[in-house]
Design an enzyme around this catalytic site. Structure first.
Site, PDB file in Angstrom:
ATOM      1  N   ASP A 130       0.844  -1.185   0.000  1.00  0.00           N
ATOM      2  CA  ASP A 130       0.000   0.000   0.000  1.00  0.00           C
ATOM      3  C   ASP A 130       0.887   1.246   0.000  1.00  0.00           C
ATOM      4  O   ASP A 130       1.703   1.409  -0.890  1.00  0.00           O
ATOM      5  CB  ASP A 130      -0.960  -0.078   1.199  1.00  0.00           C
ATOM      6  CG  ASP A 130      -2.014   1.014   1.207  1.00  0.00           C
ATOM      7  OD1 ASP A 130      -2.997   0.885   0.458  1.00  0.00           O
ATOM      8  OD2 ASP A 130      -1.851   1.998   1.947  1.00  0.00           O
ATOM      9  N   HIS A 294      -7.268  -6.688  -0.112  1.00  0.00           N
ATOM     10  CA  HIS A 294      -6.159  -5.734  -0.146  1.00  0.00           C
ATOM     11  C   HIS A 294      -5.033  -6.032   0.838  1.00  0.00           C
ATOM     12  O   HIS A 294      -3.866  -5.801   0.546  1.00  0.00           O
ATOM     13  CB  HIS A 294      -6.710  -4.337   0.149  1.00  0.00           C
ATOM     14  CG  HIS A 294      -5.679  -3.272   0.246  1.00  0.00           C
ATOM     15  ND1 HIS A 294      -4.825  -2.942  -0.792  1.00  0.00           N
ATOM     16  CD2 HIS A 294      -5.343  -2.440   1.272  1.00  0.00           C
ATOM     17  CE1 HIS A 294      -4.029  -1.953  -0.425  1.00  0.00           C
ATOM     18  NE2 HIS A 294      -4.317  -1.636   0.827  1.00  0.00           N
TER      19      HIS A 294
END
Length: 315
Positions: A130, A294
């Site tokens: 991320d 994610h």
């Protein structure tokens, strides 16, 4: 052994390299923690293990704790170094700087070069998720002499250039957090824990496997108003100065071996041809989607670990 100078490896095993260390949290048995002063921040560092150096950089809205399910096993083969990004966790929260410069990925990348140097490592491998993956990209592009191999988890470069309705729906915070202060800070601060948990519960996140003790640590850190502001600054930088820096280096590709992993059920996996995009930005890239959303290191820790171990040689 990985392409790391032998003298760097030997230096890292000395007491001096890890002076001032304290025991890390129960999530990281056998690890130690210390603060490292860089030219722009004070970075919280958790480290352990032995072998070639492997730097792990977390994402939003987390801390180094996101690696807790795999760090111990990585430390059986590597000297594992985990940080809290500036503005996150127990690292310092510098002033914003002109055009959000102090939260640029360029500034964050330099922090990590300086952290690793303080620990005795001039060349190292790195994996980022991320926001940490965006720092990893800057490291590989702007500090290629320091990065021997890089792994990037669940991002594509320059997402503001590929905006769609589904992107906006899933990543609304990319547009919310960049609004001028103190608008997002005020709204988030009114119920910081609710907002934080909402990031983990959004569709496709796949975070039912997140451990309560890890989430509690994220809440502890995120509830600090200084953290809320600093993490907004991270995104404001992403919409301004980071784009300018990427444009400055648009002709530079990642030249070290690059591994790209993404969640096949997540937004990145659904919206993009991930490998096609990364092949435009790197000369030696391989990758795959994993059966997750994610948060790969927490949703599918065993699969994530296996891919990292296969990519980062320890001997």
């Amino acid at each position: 052994m990985m392409d790391v100078d032998r003298r760097d490896f030997l230096k890292a095993s000395t007491v001096g390299a890890f002076a001032g260390q304290l025991a890390a949290s129960p999530l990281f048995p056998g690890f130690a923690t210390r603060k490292v002063e860089t030219s722009g921040a004070t970075i919280n560092v958790v480290h352990g293990g032995s072998g070639p150096p492997l730097l792990l950089i977390h994402g939003y809205p987390q801390t180094h704790v996101e690696w807790h399910q795999i760090a111990g096993r990585l430390a059986e083969r590597f000297t594992v170094v985990m940080t809290d990004l500036r503005g996150y966790g127990d690292s310092s929260k510098p002033p914003d700087g002109e055009n959000h410069a102090n939260y640029s990925k360029r500034a964050m990348a330099l922090d990590h070069v300086e952290v690793m140097r303080a620990l005795g490592f001039d060349r190292f491998a790195v994996a980022g998720h991320d926001r940490g993956a965006r720092v990893t990209w800057r490291l590989a592009v702007e500090h290629p002499d320091h990065v021997v191999r890089a792994a990037i988890l669940d991002i594509v470069p320059l997402p503001y250039s590929m905006v769609s309705r589904e992107f906006a729906e899933q990543y609304f915070h990319w547009f919310f957090l960049i609004q001028p202060a103190p608008f997002p800070e005020t709204l988030i601060g009114n119920s910081a824990e609710y907002y934080l948990r909402s990031r983990f519960l959004r569709p496709g996140a796949g975070t039912s496997a997140m451990r309560s003790e890890a989430v509690a640590e994220y809440v502890r850190c995120f509830k600090d108003p200084a953290t809320i502001h600093a993490t907004c600054e991270d995104y404001r930088a992403g919409a301004t100065i980071d784009i300018a820096h990427a444009d400055e280096t648009r002709d530079r590709k990642v030249t070290c071996p690059l591994l790209v992993l993404w969640g096949a059920r997540g937004t990145v996996g659904r919206l993009y041809d991930v490998m096609k995009i990364w092949r435009e930005h790197a000369t030696d890239v391989r990758g795959k989607g994993l059966p997750a959303g994610h948060f790969l290191p927490e949703e599918v820790p065993d699969r994530t670990l296996a891919e990292l171990l296969a990519f980062f040689p320890s001997a």
